[in-house]
Scaffold this motif. Structure first.
Motif, PDB file in Angstrom:
ATOM      1  N   SER A  85      68.908 -24.790  82.198  1.00  0.00           N
ATOM      2  CA  SER A  85      70.144 -25.242  82.831  1.00  0.00           C
ATOM      3  C   SER A  85      71.226 -24.186  82.666  1.00  0.00           C
ATOM      4  O   SER A  85      71.228 -23.427  81.691  1.00  0.00           O
ATOM      5  CB  SER A  85      70.601 -26.559  82.200  1.00  0.00           C
ATOM      6  OG  SER A  85      71.906 -26.888  82.615  1.00  0.00           O
ATOM      7  N   GLU A  92      68.410 -35.877  79.586  1.00  0.00           N
ATOM      8  CA  GLU A  92      68.365 -37.322  79.783  1.00  0.00           C
ATOM      9  C   GLU A  92      67.074 -37.778  80.451  1.00  0.00           C
ATOM     10  O   GLU A  92      66.593 -38.889  80.208  1.00  0.00           O
ATOM     11  CB  GLU A  92      69.564 -37.747  80.637  1.00  0.00           C
ATOM     12  CG  GLU A  92      69.710 -39.244  80.833  1.00  0.00           C
ATOM     13  CD  GLU A  92      70.963 -39.589  81.628  1.00  0.00           C
ATOM     14  OE1 GLU A  92      71.820 -40.312  81.094  1.00  0.00           O
ATOM     15  OE2 GLU A  92      71.080 -39.094  82.778  1.00  0.00           O
ATOM     16  N   TRP A  93      66.482 -36.915  81.299  1.00  0.00           N
ATOM     17  CA  TRP A  93      65.267 -37.294  82.021  1.00  0.00           C
ATOM     18  C   TRP A  93      64.438 -36.051  82.294  1.00  0.00           C
ATOM     19  O   TRP A  93      64.966 -34.991  82.621  1.00  0.00           O
ATOM     20  CB  TRP A  93      65.643 -37.983  83.329  1.00  0.00           C
ATOM     21  CG  TRP A  93      64.474 -38.259  84.235  1.00  0.00           C
ATOM     22  CD1 TRP A  93      63.569 -39.268  84.129  1.00  0.00           C
ATOM     23  CD2 TRP A  93      64.081 -37.488  85.376  1.00  0.00           C
ATOM     24  NE1 TRP A  93      62.641 -39.183  85.127  1.00  0.00           N
ATOM     25  CE2 TRP A  93      62.935 -38.109  85.917  1.00  0.00           C
ATOM     26  CE3 TRP A  93      64.588 -36.347  85.995  1.00  0.00           C
ATOM     27  CZ2 TRP A  93      62.285 -37.616  87.045  1.00  0.00           C
ATOM     28  CZ3 TRP A  93      63.957 -35.851  87.116  1.00  0.00           C
ATOM     29  CH2 TRP A  93      62.815 -36.498  87.636  1.00  0.00           C
ATOM     30  N   VAL A 107      63.779 -31.559  91.879  1.00  0.00           N
ATOM     31  CA  VAL A 107      64.443 -31.882  90.610  1.00  0.00           C
ATOM     32  C   VAL A 107      63.363 -32.252  89.599  1.00  0.00           C
ATOM     33  O   VAL A 107      62.614 -33.218  89.790  1.00  0.00           O
ATOM     34  CB  VAL A 107      65.438 -33.039  90.784  1.00  0.00           C
ATOM     35  CG1 VAL A 107      66.053 -33.397  89.431  1.00  0.00           C
ATOM     36  CG2 VAL A 107      66.525 -32.660  91.780  1.00  0.00           C
ATOM     37  N   ARG A 110      66.931 -33.735  84.247  1.00  0.00           N
ATOM     38  CA  ARG A 110      68.351 -34.034  84.439  1.00  0.00           C
ATOM     39  C   ARG A 110      69.041 -34.134  83.073  1.00  0.00           C
ATOM     40  O   ARG A 110      68.508 -34.732  82.136  1.00  0.00           O
ATOM     41  CB  ARG A 110      68.507 -35.361  85.188  1.00  0.00           C
ATOM     42  CG  ARG A 110      69.957 -35.727  85.485  1.00  0.00           C
ATOM     43  CD  ARG A 110      70.064 -37.053  86.232  1.00  0.00           C
ATOM     44  NE  ARG A 110      69.628 -38.194  85.422  1.00  0.00           N
ATOM     45  CZ  ARG A 110      68.571 -38.931  85.697  1.00  0.00           C
ATOM     46  NH1 ARG A 110      67.814 -38.663  86.752  1.00  0.00           N
ATOM     47  NH2 ARG A 110      68.243 -39.953  84.922  1.00  0.00           N
ATOM     48  N   ASN A 113      75.197 -36.557  82.766  1.00  0.00           N
ATOM     49  CA  ASN A 113      76.195 -36.029  83.701  1.00  0.00           C
ATOM     50  C   ASN A 113      77.195 -37.081  84.176  1.00  0.00           C
ATOM     51  O   ASN A 113      77.773 -36.950  85.253  1.00  0.00           O
ATOM     52  CB  ASN A 113      75.495 -35.414  84.910  1.00  0.00           C
ATOM     53  CG  ASN A 113      74.577 -36.409  85.616  1.00  0.00           C
ATOM     54  OD1 ASN A 113      74.613 -37.620  85.353  1.00  0.00           O
ATOM     55  ND2 ASN A 113      73.752 -35.902  86.533  1.00  0.00           N
ATOM     56  N   GLN A 117      79.884 -36.750  87.203  1.00  0.00           N
ATOM     57  CA  GLN A 117      79.936 -37.674  88.330  1.00  0.00           C
ATOM     58  C   GLN A 117      81.351 -38.218  88.516  1.00  0.00           C
ATOM     59  O   GLN A 117      81.829 -38.348  89.659  1.00  0.00           O
ATOM     60  CB  GLN A 117      78.954 -38.829  88.100  1.00  0.00           C
ATOM     61  CG  GLN A 117      77.496 -38.414  88.165  1.00  0.00           C
ATOM     62  CD  GLN A 117      76.563 -39.571  87.859  1.00  0.00           C
ATOM     63  OE1 GLN A 117      77.001 -40.705  87.660  1.00  0.00           O
ATOM     64  NE2 GLN A 117      75.266 -39.300  87.803  1.00  0.00           N
ATOM     65  N   ASP A 201      75.537 -30.600  90.133  1.00  0.00           N
ATOM     66  CA  ASP A 201      74.207 -30.121  90.501  1.00  0.00           C
ATOM     67  C   ASP A 201      73.593 -29.279  89.391  1.00  0.00           C
ATOM     68  O   ASP A 201      72.367 -29.250  89.240  1.00  0.00           O
ATOM     69  CB  ASP A 201      74.285 -29.308  91.798  1.00  0.00           C
ATOM     70  CG  ASP A 201      72.916 -29.027  92.384  1.00  0.00           C
ATOM     71  OD1 ASP A 201      72.241 -29.987  92.788  1.00  0.00           O
ATOM     72  OD2 ASP A 201      72.512 -27.846  92.410  1.00  0.00           O
ATOM     73  N   SER A 203      73.637 -29.945  86.412  1.00  0.00           N
ATOM     74  CA  SER A 203      73.004 -30.856  85.456  1.00  0.00           C
ATOM     75  C   SER A 203      71.627 -31.297  85.933  1.00  0.00           C
ATOM     76  O   SER A 203      70.872 -31.907  85.175  1.00  0.00           O
ATOM     77  CB  SER A 203      73.891 -32.082  85.220  1.00  0.00           C
ATOM     78  OG  SER A 203      73.959 -32.885  86.392  1.00  0.00           O
ATOM     79  N   LEU A 204      71.308 -31.005  87.195  1.00  0.00           N
ATOM     80  CA  LEU A 204      69.981 -31.290  87.734  1.00  0.00           C
ATOM     81  C   LEU A 204      69.172 -29.994  87.703  1.00  0.00           C
ATOM     82  O   LEU A 204      69.535 -29.011  88.350  1.00  0.00           O
ATOM     83  CB  LEU A 204      70.075 -31.816  89.166  1.00  0.00           C
ATOM     84  CG  LEU A 204      70.964 -33.052  89.365  1.00  0.00           C
ATOM     85  CD1 LEU A 204      71.008 -33.411  90.843  1.00  0.00           C
ATOM     86  CD2 LEU A 204      70.459 -34.216  88.533  1.00  0.00           C
ATOM     87  N   ARG A 206      66.199 -27.771  88.715  1.00  0.00           N
ATOM     88  CA  ARG A 206      65.300 -27.715  89.863  1.00  0.00           C
ATOM     89  C   ARG A 206      64.276 -26.593  89.695  1.00  0.00           C
ATOM     90  O   ARG A 206      64.532 -25.598  89.009  1.00  0.00           O
ATOM     91  CB  ARG A 206      66.093 -27.494  91.157  1.00  0.00           C
ATOM     92  CG  ARG A 206      67.137 -28.571  91.424  1.00  0.00           C
ATOM     93  CD  ARG A 206      67.938 -28.237  92.676  1.00  0.00           C
ATOM     94  NE  ARG A 206      69.013 -29.193  92.913  1.00  0.00           N
ATOM     95  CZ  ARG A 206      68.872 -30.328  93.587  1.00  0.00           C
ATOM     96  NH1 ARG A 206      67.694 -30.622  94.106  1.00  0.00           N
ATOM     97  NH2 ARG A 206      69.897 -31.156  93.761  1.00  0.00           N
TER      98      ARG A 206
END
Length: 403
Positions: A85, A92-93, A107, A110, A113, A117, A201, A203-204, A206
């Protein structure tokens, strides 16, 4: 003739019977002795032990006959990434594991976040507010512009004072400036929204390209940071590689470098898949040498993709004189031609079975390097090599120390 003379002429049957019995006894004894001698000779012949040298029936490939050079190396992914990241956060996931196939932009993990948000929602409201302010100022501008035009005409007719016209003109300019400021405010709000969206984004996590997950380096709950400097923090979540970029990196001796060139056909074997032969082609000869090993790195790409080929597998590369055909890649049974002997008008080999040899007929085929193709035996069988002229079917043998 007198009666006495006739008596002397009579055959003595007693003597003849005794002599005949002795002859038959002698013949019987001679036959028995002959049988005993034959049996002893047969036993001695069959019981003798012949010391031999042996060789093995091998499974070979026709490509071995036109291989110029062999080298060893490893399968290496030319496109590989430790995916992390750009921001620091708690994982978290995580949606992948080792062996998972991923596509570009997918993705795969994650970070927490919720604050990001909230920032995005705040920025969206800011954009709405700025746009509303812009519309308000535009309406004010329209009113100021119409008032300015009316007073301008009235001033020309001498109906209004100059001061009223000047006030209307100033109001018009202020309205125009307010519209410009409101427009800038909208653009600023949109930029803030873009920034908040980008941070969200980040925080996602990919996948940067199509590939397969090699290792999973973090678990849910771990702190992920770009530099991994914090205590117990992880820099990368997973490591992925592009299977289409797999190549064999082999070291070739400097003295043999003249035997290889870019685009040259190769045959690749993997220690993990010893019965498989993969077509290859030289992709690159790295233009620098390793002075400590006196070798040059050669990269060989796979012509045909195979899901069983994995990064870091041990590999051997045969650099071929010309491209191999389909029949060249089929395994063949071959033996040292010196082990093939003629017996009874047939060609065959003396197959070692326990402590004896058995003559097995074979059919010879094409020559494969120093060996010759044969049928009628199988890979791994042991056959006699020397001395074939002293061997017979069923002879007892022992192997010499020279195997």
């Amino acid at each position: 003739m007198s009666p006495d003379s006739l008596d002397r002429l009579t055959i003595d049957k007693t003597r003849q019977t005794v002599k005949s019995g002795r002859s038959r006894h002698t013949r019987t004894v001679l036959i028995a002795v002959a049988v005993i001698i034959a049996g002893v000779s047969f036993y001695l012949i069959r019981g003798r032990v012949i010391t031999i040298e042996a060789t093995s029936i091998s499974q070979v490939y026709a490509t071995q006959s036109f291989t110029l050079l062999n080298a060893s190396g490893y399968v290496v992914a030319q496109r590989k990434a430790a995916v992390a990241s750009k921001t620091t956060g708690r994982l978290e996931w995580l949606g992948v594991e080792e062996g998972s196939l991923v596509t570009s932009g997918q993705v795969i993990a994650r970070l927490e976040n919720r604050d990001l948000q909230a920032a995005v929602r705040q920025s969206k409201e800011g954009v709405q507010s700025a746009r509303a302010s812009l519309e308000q100022n535009r309406a004010e501008l329209v009113d100021a512009e119409q008032s300015f035009k009316r007073l301008k005409e009235l001033l020309r007719q001498g109906i209004v004072a100059q001061s009223e016209f000047d006030a209307a003109k100033a109001r018009f300019k202020r309205a125009a400036a307010a519209v410009a400021a409101a427009g800038a405010g909208v653009r600023s709000s949109v930029a803030s929204l873009d920034g908040a969206s980008i941070n969200l984004d980040y925080s996602l996590i990919r996948a940067p390209f199509d590939g397969v997950v090699l290792t999973k380096n973090a678990d849910v709950g771990d702190i992920i940071t770009p530099l991994g400097a914090a205590a117990n923090a992880k820099a990368a979540v997973v490591t992925i590689a592009d299977p289409a970029s797999l190549q064999v990196e082999a070291d070739v001796s400097e003295s043999s470098l003249a035997l290889v060139k870019k685009g040259q056909p190769c045959e690749i074997t993997l220690d993990a898949l010893p019965k498989m032969r993969f077509r290859g082609q030289i992709h690159m000869i790295v233009p620098t040498a390793d002075r400590s090993k006196a070798t040059v790195l050669v990269k060989v790409r796979f012509v045909d993709a195979d899901s069983r080929i994995l990064p870091e597998m041990s590999a051997k590369v045969a650099f071929l004189e010309h491209e191999a055909g389909k029949t060249d890649q089929m395994p063949r049974i071959a033996v040292n031609p010196a082990a093939v002997v003629k017996s009874g008008g047939r060609e065959g080999v003396y197959l070692i079975k326990g402590e004896r040899v058995v003559f097995v007929p074979v059919s010879k085929g094409a020559k494969l390097g120093d060996l010759v193709e044969v049928s009628g035996v199988k890979s791994g069988d042991r056959v006699a090599l020397k001395p074939l002229d002293r061997l017979n079917d069923g002879d007892r043998i022992e192997l010499s120390e020279k195997k």
